[in-house]
Scaffold this active site. Structure first.
Site, PDB file in Angstrom:
ATOM      1  CG  ASP A  11      -1.922   1.079   1.236  1.00 15.51           C
ATOM      2  OD1 ASP A  11      -2.421   1.428   0.154  1.00 15.51           O
ATOM      3  OD2 ASP A  11      -2.216   1.616   2.314  1.00 15.51           O
ATOM      4  CG  ASP A  13      -2.369   7.352   0.269  1.00 15.84           C
ATOM      5  OD1 ASP A  13      -1.747   8.419   0.173  1.00 15.84           O
ATOM      6  OD2 ASP A  13      -3.042   6.864  -0.647  1.00 15.84           O
TER       7      ASP A  13
END
Length: 263
Positions: A11, A13
């Site tokens: 991922d 963010d």
């Protein structure tokens, strides 16, 4: 065991950065993957940007060598899904950012304000009541309802702020129709990442900051999971979760150290 890892899905963010603030270990993380020849895909539920936007952001933050083929977003996954279900030229009303609109236009869909056959909703930092009104009326009139991702919040430098899932919940409440969700934790994004990596799930590590999407979505496919505590989760939410990651790290520096040790 981390020594078995040959590929990484990460991922962005809350793992690599918050806003334009790089998180500790960012540069060392990419240096490690390049040094060990570990294939990687960066998979984000944020639909507001294009693949090239993320390449440019990483370059701005001092990370070079990342290509668009290394990026999978809920926006690109949504476009891929829609192409299997609807013909080119299908009229779409978008509640979302410029990146999502660009992706859908490039995929051959026609973006309209009225008379849409589909409503596609992602994160929209310029959300207005008028957009919500139009989306609700279109759905109540028979338009399909597609959500790029279910994240109710979004990690910013100031803290957690409303995410796409919060917007979807509002439209669902007003329209009486639940959306079809494309992004994590649904299988599509993880399967797309594995295909791109040409990787065995048992030799792949998913790194995320959110249990309900990153961890919960990867585990059913047999992908190893690592939670970093630099985004959404805290010790309380981790303790209360029925879904258990394979590994938990305070951040990227601790994860990199464990990878190097082969724990």
């Amino acid at each position: 065991m981390l020594k078995q890892i040959r590929a990484i899905i990460s991922d962005m963010d809350g793992v690599l950065w918050r806003g334009m603030q790089p998180l500790p270990g960012l540069h060392e993380f990419f240096a490690y993957m390049l040094d060990k020849n570990i294939g990687f895909v960066l998979a984000t539920n944020n639909s507001s940007k294009t693949q090239m936007n993320y390449v440019e952001k990483l370059s701005t933050l001092g990370v070079n060598g990342v290509q668009p083929c290394h990026i999978v977003t809920s926006g690109t996954a949504t476009a891929s899904f829609l192409k299997t279900k609807y013909p080119q030229g299908t009229r779409v009303f978008v509640v979302g950012g410029a990146g999502l609109k660009q992706i859908l236009t490039k995929a051959g869909f026609t973006l309209v304000e009225d008379g849409a056959a589909l409503v596609v909703c992602g994160i929209d930092i310029d959300l207005t009541y008028e957009k919500l009104r139009k989306a609700t009326l279109l759905i109540r009139g028979g338009a399909g309802f597609i959500g790029t991702n279910p994240d109710s919040s979004f990690p910013s430098p100031e803290g957690l702020v409303p995410g796409a899932g919060s917007i979807l919940a509002l439209i669902e409440a007003a329209s009486g129709q639940a959306p079809t969700i494309i992004g994590k934790p649904e299988r599509g994004m993880f399967e797309a990442a594995l295909r791109q990596l040409d990787a065995d799930p048992q030799e792949t590590l998913m790194i995320g900051d959110r249990i309900g999407t990153d961890i919960q979505g990867a585990k059913p496919l047999g992908i190893k999971t690592a939670l970093v505590m630099t985004g959404v989760e805290d010790e309380t939410s981790l303790a209360e979760s029925a879904t258990r990651p394979d590994f938990v790290f305070q951040g990227l520096p601790e994860l990199i150290a464990a990878l190097k040790r082969g724990d």
